[in-house]
Design an enzyme around this catalytic site. Structure first.
Site, PDB file in Angstrom:
ATOM      1  N   ASP A  24      -9.141 -19.233 -18.825  1.00  0.00           N
ATOM      2  CA  ASP A  24      -7.757 -19.670 -18.640  1.00  0.00           C
ATOM      3  C   ASP A  24      -7.614 -21.184 -18.732  1.00  0.00           C
ATOM      4  O   ASP A  24      -6.534 -21.721 -18.494  1.00  0.00           O
ATOM      5  CB  ASP A  24      -7.217 -19.155 -17.300  1.00  0.00           C
ATOM      6  CG  ASP A  24      -8.109 -19.554 -16.119  1.00  0.00           C
ATOM      7  OD1 ASP A  24      -8.758 -20.614 -16.201  1.00  0.00           O
ATOM      8  OD2 ASP A  24      -8.158 -18.820 -15.127  1.00  0.00           O
ATOM      9  N   ASP A  56      -7.990  -5.252  -6.118  1.00  0.00           N
ATOM     10  CA  ASP A  56      -7.677  -4.120  -5.241  1.00  0.00           C
ATOM     11  C   ASP A  56      -8.606  -2.954  -5.576  1.00  0.00           C
ATOM     12  O   ASP A  56      -8.638  -2.488  -6.719  1.00  0.00           O
ATOM     13  CB  ASP A  56      -6.218  -3.703  -5.462  1.00  0.00           C
ATOM     14  CG  ASP A  56      -5.705  -2.738  -4.414  1.00  0.00           C
ATOM     15  OD1 ASP A  56      -6.440  -1.788  -4.052  1.00  0.00           O
ATOM     16  OD2 ASP A  56      -4.559  -2.909  -3.958  1.00  0.00           O
ATOM     17  N   ASP A  78     -12.107 -22.688 -11.761  1.00  0.00           N
ATOM     18  CA  ASP A  78     -11.639 -22.890 -10.390  1.00  0.00           C
ATOM     19  C   ASP A  78     -11.997 -21.729  -9.462  1.00  0.00           C
ATOM     20  O   ASP A  78     -11.435 -21.610  -8.371  1.00  0.00           O
ATOM     21  CB  ASP A  78     -10.122 -23.093 -10.389  1.00  0.00           C
ATOM     22  CG  ASP A  78      -9.379 -21.955 -11.076  1.00  0.00           C
ATOM     23  OD1 ASP A  78     -10.025 -20.958 -11.478  1.00  0.00           O
ATOM     24  OD2 ASP A  78      -8.139 -22.031 -11.208  1.00  0.00           O
ATOM     25  N   SER A  88       0.849  -1.193   0.000  1.00  0.00           N
ATOM     26  CA  SER A  88       0.000   0.000   0.000  1.00  0.00           C
ATOM     27  C   SER A  88       0.888   1.248   0.000  1.00  0.00           C
ATOM     28  O   SER A  88       1.742   1.396  -0.873  1.00  0.00           O
ATOM     29  CB  SER A  88      -0.956  -0.040   1.196  1.00  0.00           C
ATOM     30  OG  SER A  88      -1.937   0.964   1.103  1.00  0.00           O
ATOM     31  N   HIS A  99      -6.953  -5.486  -1.416  1.00  0.00           N
ATOM     32  CA  HIS A  99      -5.870  -4.571  -1.108  1.00  0.00           C
ATOM     33  C   HIS A  99      -4.917  -5.160  -0.088  1.00  0.00           C
ATOM     34  O   HIS A  99      -5.232  -5.228   1.108  1.00  0.00           O
ATOM     35  CB  HIS A  99      -6.418  -3.230  -0.607  1.00  0.00           C
ATOM     36  CG  HIS A  99      -5.361  -2.189  -0.405  1.00  0.00           C
ATOM     37  ND1 HIS A  99      -4.560  -1.765  -1.449  1.00  0.00           N
ATOM     38  CD2 HIS A  99      -4.956  -1.525   0.695  1.00  0.00           C
ATOM     39  CE1 HIS A  99      -3.710  -0.865  -0.979  1.00  0.00           C
ATOM     40  NE2 HIS A  99      -3.928  -0.716   0.305  1.00  0.00           N
TER      41      HIS A  99
END
Length: 330
Positions: free
Chosen positions: A129, A291, A133, A48, A328
Site C-alpha cells: 500500500d 476476524d 507500517d 457480531s 472480531h
C-alpha cells in the site's frame, strides 16, 4: 439457560428476527412517555450477532429506523458457526494434546506459530500500500501476493514456533479457503490472510468457540430437529459432527420448527435495501479483516450485492469499511 432456548420454536424466531418487531414499538413508546414525544431519529446498531440483527432490521424493518450501524455482521451466522466447527475438526487432526479442550485444540496452531504466519503476511504484503507500517491496507493485493504453503517456513525438524509442519499447512489451509462439504463444495466464505492472525483475540474464536458456542448453536438453536447432545457434551458433538448432514439441517423444517435456521437467522433478500434507500435512510458497515469467526469476504460479497440490487447506487446510502489487522469486533 444458554442455547437450550433453541428447543422452543418461538424463542428461535425471537432470537432470529421477531425480537426487533416486538421491542422497537415498546422502546418508542417508552421514549414518548418519558419525554412527551417520540424520537426524532431512530438508529439500530450492534456488532457480531448484533451486526446480524442490524442487517435484519435494515432488510425486514427498514421503516422503523433512519440509520443502521453494523459491525462484523454475521448475517450468515448458521453457516459461519458450522464453518467454525469444520475448522476445529481440521485443527484436531494436528493437535498434539486432547483436542476436546480449547488448550488442546490450540496446540494445532500455537500463538508463536500464528505470529510467524502474521510476520510472513507482513513481509509479503505490508509495503503493497506504499507504507511499511505493520498493517496490510491493500487486502486484495495481499491475497494475490501471499501464498500460505510457500511463504510460511516449513519445519525441517521439530516444531519450535518459527515454522509450520507440512501436515499443519495441509490441515489449516482449507480453513482460510472456506469450509466445504465432503465433496469439496464451499458453503461459507474464505478468510483473507492478514497481520491480525497473531493477535490475542484469535484463540477464543478458533479453539474455544467451536467446542462450547458453535456446538450449542448448530446442534440446538439451528438444527431441525434440535438435539440435546450438544448441550451435554459440546466438544464431542462438534468434533464428531458430520458436516454434510449438519449443513442440510440448517435448511430443514418440520411441523414443529416451521422456519429453517437459514430462514429465521438471515435477512430475507439481504441485498435488497431499496425501500431504505428510497426514503433516505443510511447504512454503515465495518468489519475486521482478521476476524476469525465471520469473514470480511462474506460482508464484502453482501455489499457488492447491495450495489448490484440498487443499480450501482450503494455509495449513495451504504458504506462498507474493512479494518486491517482487526479481529472480531475489537
Amino acid at each position: 439457560g444458554g442455547p437450550a432456548f433453541g428447543l422452543d420454536p418461538q424463542a428461535r424466531l425471537d432470537y432470529g428476527y421477531q425480537a426487533v418487531a416486538k421491542l422497537t414499538p415498546l422502546a418508542k413508546q417508552a421514549i414518548a412517555v418519558a419525554y412527551g414525544k417520540g424520537p426524532d431519529r431512530s438508529y439500530f446498531g450492534g456488532c457480531s450477532n448484533g451486526g446480524r440483527h442490524t442487517l435484519i432490521a435494515a432488510a425486514r424493518y427498514s421503516q422503523d429506523y433512519d440509520g443502521f450501524l453494523a459491525g462484523a455482521p454475521g448475517y450468515n451466522l448458521p453457516l459461519a458457526a458450522l464453518a467454525n466447527i469444520f475448522g476445529a475438526q481440521r485443527y484436531a487432526t494436528v493437535a498434539t494434546a486432547d483436542p476436546s479442550t480449547p488448550a488442546g485444540l490450540e496446540t494445532a496452531f500455537t500463538a508463536a506459530e500464528r505470529r510467524t504466519v502474521a510476520n510472513a503476511v507482513l513481509a509479503r504484503c505490508d509495503a503493497l500500500d506504499g507504507a511499511t507500517d505493520g498493517l496490510v491496507q491493500d487486502t486484495q493485493a495481499c491475497q494475490r501476493r501471499f501464498n500460505f504453503m510457500r511463504d510460511v517456513p516449513t519445519c525441517s525438524g521439530a516444531r519450535d514456533g518459527s515454522c509450520l509442519t507440512q501436515a499443519q499447512k495441509i490441515a489449516i489451509a482449507p480453513i482460510f479457503k472456506g469450509a466445504t462439504t465432503s465433496n469439496g463444495e464451499r458453503f461459507y466464505a474464505s478468510f483473507p490472510f492478514d497481520s491480525g492472525i497473531g493477535a490475542g483475540g484469535i484463540p477464543f474464536w478458533e479453539f474455544t468457540a467451536p467446542l462450547v458456542l458453535d456446538s450449542g448453536a448448530v446442534g440446538t438453536i439451528f438444527k431441525v430437529p434440535p438435539t440435546t447432545a450438544a448441550l451435554t457434551n459440546g466438544p464431542a458433538f462438534s468434533l464428531g459432527l458430520d458436516i454434510d448432514t449438519a449443513l442440510a439441517e440448517l435448511y430443514a423444517t418440520n411441523a414443529t420448527y416451521t422456519e429453517s435456521a437459514m430462514s429465521f437467522m438471515t435477512p430475507p433478500d439481504a441485498t435488497d435495501l431499496n425501500d431504505l434507500r428510497r426514503r433516505g435512510a443510511k447504512v454503515m458497515v465495518y468489519h475486521g479483516v482478521s476476524d476469525p469467526i465471520f469473514s470480511v469476504n462474506d460482508t464484502e460479497a453482501w455489499y457488492r450485492g447491495v450495489d448490484r440490487t440498487s443499480g450501482g447506487r450503494a455509495e449513495d446510502f451504504a458504506r462498507f469499511y474493512r479494518v486491517p489487522g482487526m479481529g472480531h469486533c475489537s
